[in-house]
Design an enzyme around this catalytic site. Structure first.
Site, short mmCIF file in Angstrom:
data_model
loop_
_atom_site.label_atom_id
_atom_site.label_comp_id
_atom_site.label_asym_id
_atom_site.label_seq_id
_atom_site.Cartn_x
_atom_site.Cartn_y
_atom_site.Cartn_z
N CYS A 10 8.26 -9.47 5.77
CA CYS A 10 7.86 -8.07 5.52
C CYS A 10 6.40 -7.79 5.84
O CYS A 10 5.98 -6.64 5.86
CB CYS A 10 8.12 -7.71 4.06
SG CYS A 10 7.13 -8.72 2.95
N CYS A 57 4.87 -5.57 -2.27
CA CYS A 57 5.80 -4.80 -3.09
C CYS A 57 5.68 -5.17 -4.57
O CYS A 57 4.97 -6.10 -4.94
CB CYS A 57 7.22 -5.07 -2.60
SG CYS A 57 7.76 -6.73 -3.02
N ASP A 88 3.83 -8.64 3.99
CA ASP A 88 2.98 -8.55 2.80
C ASP A 88 2.10 -9.80 2.67
O ASP A 88 2.45 -10.87 3.17
CB ASP A 88 3.84 -8.39 1.55
CG ASP A 88 4.50 -7.02 1.51
OD1 ASP A 88 4.11 -6.16 2.32
OD2 ASP A 88 5.39 -6.82 0.68
N CYS A 107 10.47 -12.25 -1.85
CA CYS A 107 9.14 -11.83 -2.30
C CYS A 107 8.49 -12.93 -3.13
O CYS A 107 7.26 -13.03 -3.17
CB CYS A 107 9.22 -10.56 -3.10
SG CYS A 107 10.16 -9.26 -2.29
#
Ligand code: FES
Length: 122
Positions: A33, A58, A35, A102
């Protein structure tokens, strides 16, 4: 869809910020992603005395960052190296399947910071 613990650490993240003159700094990016998580360590006598983080990511990434700082403080370098991404997700009472990636940042960034600490010591 998120556990109470995830919501708590997301809404009220612990140990956010930077440590000036940190003994170790680790940064990792999540390939899926984009991040980024950065972790700063203060180490004394082989024990992690303080951890701070900055995460551009996130809510699940922020919650796992916050949790990993709490889990790492007070641990020896060796103990902290044994912390896994899965253990961090578990400590948050799990993450939804589509957000499990994540949690890949959390322990990885910590381990990266420890690697950096060891390099500085050498
Ligand atoms: Fe990127 Fe969660 S969507 S870390």
């Amino acid at each position: 869809m998120y556990s109470d613990k995830v919501m708590d650490h997301f809404s009220n993240p612990r140990n956010v910020g930077e440590i000036e003159n940190a003994d170790g700094v680790g940064e990792v990016g999540n390939a899926s992603c984009g991040d980024i998580m950065k972790i700063f360590l203060k180490v004394e006598d082989n024990v992690i005395k303080d951890v701070k983080f900055k995460t551009f990511g996130c809510g699940a990434a922020i919650a796992t960052s916050s949790m990993v700082t709490e889990m790492a403080i007070g641990k020896t370098i060796e103990e902290a190296l044994e912390l896994t991404n899965a253990a961090v997700a578990e400590a948050l009472d799990g993450l939804p399947a589509q957000k499990l990636h994540c949690s890949n940042l959390a322990a990885d960034a910590l381990h990266e910071a420890i690697r950096n600490y060891k390099e500085k010591q050498a």
